[in-house]
Design an enzyme around this catalytic site. Structure first.
Site, mmCIF file in Angstrom:
data_model
loop_
_atom_site.group_PDB
_atom_site.id
_atom_site.type_symbol
_atom_site.label_atom_id
_atom_site.label_comp_id
_atom_site.label_asym_id
_atom_site.label_seq_id
_atom_site.Cartn_x
_atom_site.Cartn_y
_atom_site.Cartn_z
ATOM 1 C CG LEU A 1 -1.837 -1.313 1.331
ATOM 2 C CD1 LEU A 1 -2.814 -1.069 2.475
ATOM 3 C CD2 LEU A 1 -2.644 -1.374 0.107
ATOM 4 C CB VAL A 2 2.654 2.523 -2.425
ATOM 5 C CG1 VAL A 2 3.774 4.153 -2.666
ATOM 6 C CG2 VAL A 2 3.571 1.436 -2.358
ATOM 7 C CB SER A 3 0.745 7.213 0.632
ATOM 8 O OG SER A 3 2.219 7.550 1.303
ATOM 9 N N GLY B 1 4.397 9.013 -0.639
ATOM 10 C CA GLY B 1 5.267 9.566 0.456
ATOM 11 C C GLY B 1 6.635 8.842 0.545
ATOM 12 C CB VAL B 2 9.920 9.648 1.943
ATOM 13 C CG1 VAL B 2 9.654 9.958 3.418
ATOM 14 C CG2 VAL B 2 11.292 9.108 1.943
ATOM 15 C CG ASP B 3 7.562 7.192 6.063
ATOM 16 O OD1 ASP B 3 8.788 7.344 6.018
ATOM 17 O OD2 ASP B 3 6.603 7.890 6.748
ATOM 18 C CB CYS C 1 -8.252 5.522 8.066
ATOM 19 S SG CYS C 1 -7.655 5.151 6.316
ATOM 20 C CB CYS D 1 -5.596 10.399 5.936
ATOM 21 S SG CYS D 1 -6.942 9.308 6.791
#
Length: 361
Positions: A6-8, A10-12, A98, A193
Site C-alpha cells: 500500500l503506497v501513498s 510519500g517517502v516511507d 481508517c 488523512c
C-alpha cells in the site's frame, strides 16, 4: 510469496517498495483513493500528485500498479463516524478507524485477499510469540504508529509487513536519497488523512454548522467568553479559545446546554486525572484474560497512551463486570471520552490493543 504494497507516494511507502524489491519480492502496488469530494468539490486532497509519484516508483521497479477507489466506503465508515462522534461531544480517532476499516478492511475484502502479505509504510513491527503474531513498537519512538494500529484484529496483523519499522526516520530518508527515489525530499503528511488542505474546523462547520454558547470558568462559574459550538472543542484543548489571561484549558463540556467549561489550572484536580474507564477492550492478537496470561482478579501492570505522543505512562489495568479500569501511576491531562486508550506491556514493546474511553477522572 505474493505481496501487496500500500503506497501513498510519500517517502516511507516508497522505501517500502525499494526494500521489498531488494529482498527479491515483486510487490503489486496499490494506491487507495480516499480523498473526500462532495458535490461542491469541497475537500481538496492531493491525490493526483500522490498517484504520479507512485506511478514513477512502480515503473522504476517494474511492479504492477493499480489505483483503487474506496471513496464511498471511506465516507460511509470513517468520515460519518468522525462527524457523528463529534456531534455527540466525543473525541474521534479517524486515522485509527481508517486503518481498521479501510486499509485493512475494505481493501482486504476486495483486493488484499489475493495476497499472502500486505506491506505498508507504518512505523511499527511485529513479534511472533507462542506461534502468534503481535503488534510491536517501532525503533523510532517519535514516529511510532502502533497507537493508530491498535484497533486492528488478529487476522489483519497476521498478514501485515512493516519493512521500515526497524528503521529511524532519518535512516529512511537516507535510503530514499541514496536510491534516488522521487519522493526522497517530500515532506511528511500532517493532519487527518481525508481533509487534504482543508482546516479541521472548517470541515466540522460544514457538516455541523455553528451554535453560539457560553464559555464558563469552572472554579467561579463566571461567563468569560463565547464559543461557536461545543463540537469545535475537545477536552484538554488549549489553543483557539480566544480568551485572555490564560493559558486556559477545556476541562468539561455540557452538551445539552452547549457550554464549554475552562480552567487556568490553579486547581489541578479539574485538569488532570488518574482513572480511565472503558466499557470494552479490543485485543489485537488474543484476549489475555481468556488465554490465562492475565488474571481478572489481579491488577495487571501495563504502559499506555491516550494520545499520539512518544511518551508512555505506567498504570494498572483492572477487569470488572462492567468493563475495564486503568489506574495511571501519574496524573495525566485531557482524558477525553471517545478517544482510545492503547495498552502496551511494561516495556512498551508489545501492543495488546485498545479500548474507547467512556470516562476519565
Amino acid at each position: 510469496m505474493d505481496v501487496a504494497a500500500l503506497v501513498s507516494g510519500g517517502v516511507d511507502s516508497s522505501v517500502v517498495v525499494h526494500r521489498l524489491c531488494e529482498e527479491g519480492y515483486k510487490p503489486a502496488i496499490f494506491y487507495i483513493r480516499i480523498g473526500m469530494e462532495d458535490e461542491d468539490g469541497y475537500i481538496d486532497c492531493p491525490a493526483e500528485e500522490d498517484i504520479e509519484l507512485t506511478t514513477l516508483i512502480a515503473r522504476r521497479y517494474g511492479c504492477p500498479f493499480e489505483v483503487v477507489d474506496l471513496h464511498k466506503e471511506y465516507w460511509e465508515r470513517v468520515v460519518s463516524y468522525t462527524v457523528e462522534t463529534v456531534r455527540r461531544g466525543l473525541t474521534p480517532n479517524p486515522d485509527m478507524m481508517c486503518n481498521k476499516l479501510i486499509k485493512f478492511g475494505c481493501f482486504e475484502e476486495r483486493w488484499g485477499y489475493q495476497f499472502d502479505r500486505i506491506a505498508t509504510g507504518h512505523y511499527a513491527t511485529t513479534d511472533l510469540l507462542n506461534g502468534k503474531t503481535y503488534l510491536s513498537t517501532a525503533k523510532d519512538p517519535v514516529k511510532d504508529q502502533t497507537d493508530f494500529l491498535a484497533q486492528i484484529n488478529f487476522a489483519q496483523i497476521s498478514k501485515l509487513m512493516f519493512p521500515i519499522g526497524h528503521l529511524l526516520k532519518s535512516e529512511v530518508r537516507a535510503i530514499a536519497n541514496a536510491a534516488g527515489l522521487p519522493s526522497a525530499k517530500r515532506k511528511d503528511s500532517q493532519g487527518i488523512c481525508f481533509l487534504g488542505k482543508i482546516d479541521y474546523n472548517d470541515f466540522i462547520e460544514r457538516y455541523l454548522g455553528k451554535k453560539e454558547g457560553r464559555i464558563i470558568e469552572l472554579e467561579t462559574g463566571k461567563v468569560i467568553g463565547r464559543h461557536q459550538g461545543y463540537w469545535f472543542h475537545t477536552i484538554g484543548q488549549r489553543k483557539g479559545l480566544g480568551l485572555s489571561g490564560g493559558p486556559w484549558f477545556v476541562v468539561k463540556k455540557d452538551i445539552k446546554r452547549n457550554i464549554i467549561l475552562v480552567s487556568r489550572g490553579y486547581d489541578p484536580d479539574t485538569q488532570y486525572g488518574k482513572t480511565i474507564e472503558m466499557e470494552t477492550f479490543d485485543f489485537i492478537t488474543e484476549d489475555a484474560y481468556e488465554a490465562g496470561y492475565w488474571n481478572r482478579e489481579d491488577a495487571t501492570p501495563v504502559t499506555f497512551k491516550i494520545r499520539h505522543t512518544p511518551e508512555f505512562t505506567r498504570g494498572l489495568l483492572y477487569k470488572g463486570e462492567k468493563g475495564y479500569r486503568l489506574e495511571s501511576e501519574e496524573r495525566i491531562q485531557g482524558i477525553a471520552p471517545g478517544q482510545y486508550c492503547v495498552i502496551y506491556d511494561e516495556d512498551h514493546h508489545l501492543c495488546y490493543g485498545s479500548g474507547m474511553i467512556t470516562k476519565g477522572r
